[in-house]
Design a protein around this motif. Structure first.
Motif, PDB file in Angstrom:
ATOM      1  N   VAL B  10      60.325  35.937  66.431  1.00  0.00           N
ATOM      2  CA  VAL B  10      60.703  36.745  65.449  1.00  0.00           C
ATOM      3  C   VAL B  10      61.590  37.933  66.414  1.00  0.00           C
ATOM      4  O   VAL B  10      62.739  38.236  65.985  1.00  0.00           O
ATOM      5  CB  VAL B  10      59.774  37.343  64.528  1.00  0.00           C
ATOM      6  CG1 VAL B  10      60.163  38.495  64.031  1.00  0.00           C
ATOM      7  CG2 VAL B  10      59.013  35.999  63.579  1.00  0.00           C
ATOM      8  N   LEU B  31      61.060  47.198  58.839  1.00  0.00           N
ATOM      9  CA  LEU B  31      62.489  46.508  59.080  1.00  0.00           C
ATOM     10  C   LEU B  31      63.624  47.417  58.507  1.00  0.00           C
ATOM     11  O   LEU B  31      64.577  47.550  59.105  1.00  0.00           O
ATOM     12  CB  LEU B  31      62.547  45.112  58.211  1.00  0.00           C
ATOM     13  CG  LEU B  31      61.724  43.823  58.992  1.00  0.00           C
ATOM     14  CD1 LEU B  31      61.876  43.083  57.707  1.00  0.00           C
ATOM     15  CD2 LEU B  31      62.236  43.874  60.068  1.00  0.00           C
ATOM     16  N   SER B  42      69.209  41.171  55.640  1.00  0.00           N
ATOM     17  CA  SER B  42      68.119  40.139  55.422  1.00  0.00           C
ATOM     18  C   SER B  42      68.541  38.709  55.196  1.00  0.00           C
ATOM     19  O   SER B  42      68.021  37.797  55.461  1.00  0.00           O
ATOM     20  CB  SER B  42      67.007  40.495  54.148  1.00  0.00           C
ATOM     21  OG  SER B  42      67.937  40.517  53.093  1.00  0.00           O
ATOM     22  N   ILE B  66      60.076  37.293  49.960  1.00  0.00           N
ATOM     23  CA  ILE B  66      60.979  37.914  51.000  1.00  0.00           C
ATOM     24  C   ILE B  66      61.071  39.347  50.730  1.00  0.00           C
ATOM     25  O   ILE B  66      60.895  40.274  51.483  1.00  0.00           O
ATOM     26  CB  ILE B  66      62.259  37.458  50.808  1.00  0.00           C
ATOM     27  CG1 ILE B  66      62.210  35.844  51.453  1.00  0.00           C
ATOM     28  CG2 ILE B  66      63.455  38.063  51.563  1.00  0.00           C
ATOM     29  CD1 ILE B  66      63.528  35.070  51.177  1.00  0.00           C
ATOM     30  N   VAL B  69      58.350  41.534  52.146  1.00  0.00           N
ATOM     31  CA  VAL B  69      58.556  41.746  53.544  1.00  0.00           C
ATOM     32  C   VAL B  69      58.816  43.114  53.958  1.00  0.00           C
ATOM     33  O   VAL B  69      60.037  43.153  53.689  1.00  0.00           O
ATOM     34  CB  VAL B  69      59.071  40.752  54.278  1.00  0.00           C
ATOM     35  CG1 VAL B  69      59.419  40.956  55.823  1.00  0.00           C
ATOM     36  CG2 VAL B  69      58.424  39.443  54.044  1.00  0.00           C
ATOM     37  N   LEU B  72      57.313  44.530  60.260  1.00  0.00           N
ATOM     38  CA  LEU B  72      57.443  43.310  61.134  1.00  0.00           C
ATOM     39  C   LEU B  72      56.104  42.321  60.787  1.00  0.00           C
ATOM     40  O   LEU B  72      56.104  41.247  61.013  1.00  0.00           O
ATOM     41  CB  LEU B  72      57.742  43.765  62.609  1.00  0.00           C
ATOM     42  CG  LEU B  72      59.018  43.688  63.200  1.00  0.00           C
ATOM     43  CD1 LEU B  72      58.928  44.224  64.722  1.00  0.00           C
ATOM     44  CD2 LEU B  72      59.606  42.432  63.017  1.00  0.00           C
ATOM     45  N   ASP B  74      54.584  41.791  58.300  1.00  0.00           N
ATOM     46  CA  ASP B  74      54.822  41.199  56.962  1.00  0.00           C
ATOM     47  C   ASP B  74      55.771  39.886  57.469  1.00  0.00           C
ATOM     48  O   ASP B  74      55.358  38.633  56.966  1.00  0.00           O
ATOM     49  CB  ASP B  74      55.495  41.753  56.012  1.00  0.00           C
ATOM     50  CG  ASP B  74      54.568  43.046  55.520  1.00  0.00           C
ATOM     51  OD1 ASP B  74      53.512  43.167  55.707  1.00  0.00           O
ATOM     52  OD2 ASP B  74      55.288  44.063  54.765  1.00  0.00           O
ATOM     53  N   LEU B  75      56.717  40.221  58.568  1.00  0.00           N
ATOM     54  CA  LEU B  75      57.651  39.181  58.670  1.00  0.00           C
ATOM     55  C   LEU B  75      56.923  38.054  59.434  1.00  0.00           C
ATOM     56  O   LEU B  75      57.121  36.774  59.221  1.00  0.00           O
ATOM     57  CB  LEU B  75      58.815  39.692  59.392  1.00  0.00           C
ATOM     58  CG  LEU B  75      59.840  38.810  59.921  1.00  0.00           C
ATOM     59  CD1 LEU B  75      60.649  38.061  58.619  1.00  0.00           C
ATOM     60  CD2 LEU B  75      60.992  39.349  60.694  1.00  0.00           C
ATOM     61  N   TYR B  76      56.124  38.377  60.429  1.00  0.00           N
ATOM     62  CA  TYR B  76      55.476  37.314  61.062  1.00  0.00           C
ATOM     63  C   TYR B  76      54.408  36.614  60.260  1.00  0.00           C
ATOM     64  O   TYR B  76      54.536  35.291  60.280  1.00  0.00           O
ATOM     65  CB  TYR B  76      54.179  38.135  61.952  1.00  0.00           C
ATOM     66  CG  TYR B  76      54.903  38.901  63.146  1.00  0.00           C
ATOM     67  CD1 TYR B  76      56.100  38.984  63.659  1.00  0.00           C
ATOM     68  CD2 TYR B  76      53.830  40.183  63.514  1.00  0.00           C
ATOM     69  CE1 TYR B  76      56.433  40.114  64.642  1.00  0.00           C
ATOM     70  CE2 TYR B  76      54.379  41.068  64.519  1.00  0.00           C
ATOM     71  CZ  TYR B  76      55.562  41.093  65.048  1.00  0.00           C
ATOM     72  OH  TYR B  76      56.003  41.863  65.759  1.00  0.00           O
ATOM     73  N   PHE B  78      55.188  36.002  57.073  1.00  0.00           N
ATOM     74  CA  PHE B  78      55.607  35.130  56.271  1.00  0.00           C
ATOM     75  C   PHE B  78      56.486  33.925  56.985  1.00  0.00           C
ATOM     76  O   PHE B  78      56.265  32.926  56.390  1.00  0.00           O
ATOM     77  CB  PHE B  78      57.187  35.892  55.747  1.00  0.00           C
ATOM     78  CG  PHE B  78      57.998  35.056  55.005  1.00  0.00           C
ATOM     79  CD1 PHE B  78      57.926  34.705  53.602  1.00  0.00           C
ATOM     80  CD2 PHE B  78      59.317  34.696  55.819  1.00  0.00           C
ATOM     81  CE1 PHE B  78      58.818  34.099  53.255  1.00  0.00           C
ATOM     82  CE2 PHE B  78      60.439  33.996  55.065  1.00  0.00           C
ATOM     83  CZ  PHE B  78      60.202  33.694  53.714  1.00  0.00           C
TER      84      PHE B  78
END
Lengths: 250, 90
Positions: B10, B31, B42, B66, B69, B72, B74-76, B78
């Protein structure tokens, strides 16, 4: 104080005249378009989306030419336009009117890659959908890529405002990768087009049109195949972004 | 628990795609507010992560996830969930 008030009144008067003139020109153009629709359909081989793209391209050229006292356009680099085969045109974005100047490329059959919000506009949205413009925020990359492939097989070029938004301060913003990825995947050359001066015409945040001199510069096409295969799209994006920065002296 | 390999992928994707500094990336970073990304970014991020990790993100089916999110971390989470559900490792 008085000078500024006079300037303001003159500018408002100019805008009223411009709007009335634009409505009149649009009316005349649409009349002609209705008369010549069969010809547009022949040019578009019977496809309405092609005919609408021809319409949009010629409308842009028509408006820019007939607004010449207000908009003076210096067009350069026409020799870089491909004589055959579609391209991925990438351009910077400074004004709402930038799209009109692309009518001057004499390549009217161009599909524009657009964000989602313009498709929600009442009339324009339907028109854009009819012309086969591509909603890059809603469609998946694979679907977008498939559409570009279909269009390029019919010699339709694509156009993308690679900064994503209009620049608020006139400076070049970071480029987005989508257009470059699509160019790499669909084997299209990237054609950079640098537009300057349009921010004088209608600055972001302003609703008033001002007289402007536009420089519309078509740069040499970039062949994506000449870049190393690993992370090719990113390399092409960086290369093209550098070309723009050099051109704009940033 | 998120794999270290996913965190690295990521971060690498964000650095390459958006030319961010690796030093600015940590789990709590937003983000949008901190890294200055927007909705169009995105779109690019989804495609870049698909390429980097090797899974498919269905933007319609995954839209709600999405949208949630924000950071970061949250992104990990996801990406980890997508990797787990597709049975692949980053």
């Amino acid at each position: 104080m008085l000078g500024s008030a006079i300037h303001w009144v003159l500018l408002c008067g100019l805008n009223v005249i411009c709007v009335a003139y634009a409505v009149l020109l649009t009316f005349i153009f649409e009349l002609y378009f209705a008369c010549f629709l069969p010809l547009f359909l022949v040019l578009g081989k019977g496809r309405l989306d092609d005919a609408l793209r021809y319409h949009n391209g010629y409308y842009g050229a028509f408006m820019v030419c007939l607004f010449r006292p207000i908009i003076r356009v210096r067009r350069r680099g026409m020799e870089h336009l491909p004589t055959r085969g579609p391209v991925m045109m990438v351009t910077n974005h400074r004004s709402l009117f930038d799209i009109f100047f692309f009518g001057l490329t004499q390549q009217p059959n161009v599909a524009v890659l657009v964000r989602s919000w313009p498709f929600r506009l009442p009339v324009l949205g339907r028109f854009m959908r009819g012309a086969g413009y591509i909603d890059i925020e809603r469609l998946s990359f694979d679907k977008t890529s498939e559409l570009i492939r279909q269009l390029s097989s019919r010699r339709v070029s694509a156009l993308c405002f690679v900064e994503g938004h209009r620049s608020r301060d006139g400076r070049l913003q970071r480029f987005r990768s989508g257009a470059f990825r699509l160019a790499v995947e669909c084997y299209l050359p990237v054609l950079p087009v640098c537009v300057t001066g349009s921010e004088q015409l209608c600055a972001p945040g302003s609703r008033l049109i001002r007289p402007a001199s536009i420089d519309f510069l078509i740069l040499s096409p970039v062949e994506t195949a000449s870049f190393p295969a690993e992370k090719r799209a990113l390399k092409v994006r960086r290369h093209v972004e550098n070309i723009f920065r050099e051109q704009l002296g940033e | 628990m998120v794999d270290q390999a996913i965190i690295e992928v990521v971060h690498q994707t964000l650095v390459e795609e958006f030319e961010l500094s690796a030093a600015d990336l940590s789990a709590a970073v937003s983000l949008y507010e901190d890294l200055g990304l927007d909705s169009l970014d995105s779109v690019d991020l989804v495609v870049a992560l698909e390429r980097a990790v090797g899974f498919k993100i269905d933007r319609v089916a995954d839209e709600e996830r999405i949208r949630q999110v924000r950071t970061l971390e949250d992104l990990y989470g996801f990406v980890q969930a997508k990797v787990n559900s597709s049975g692949k490792q980053a």
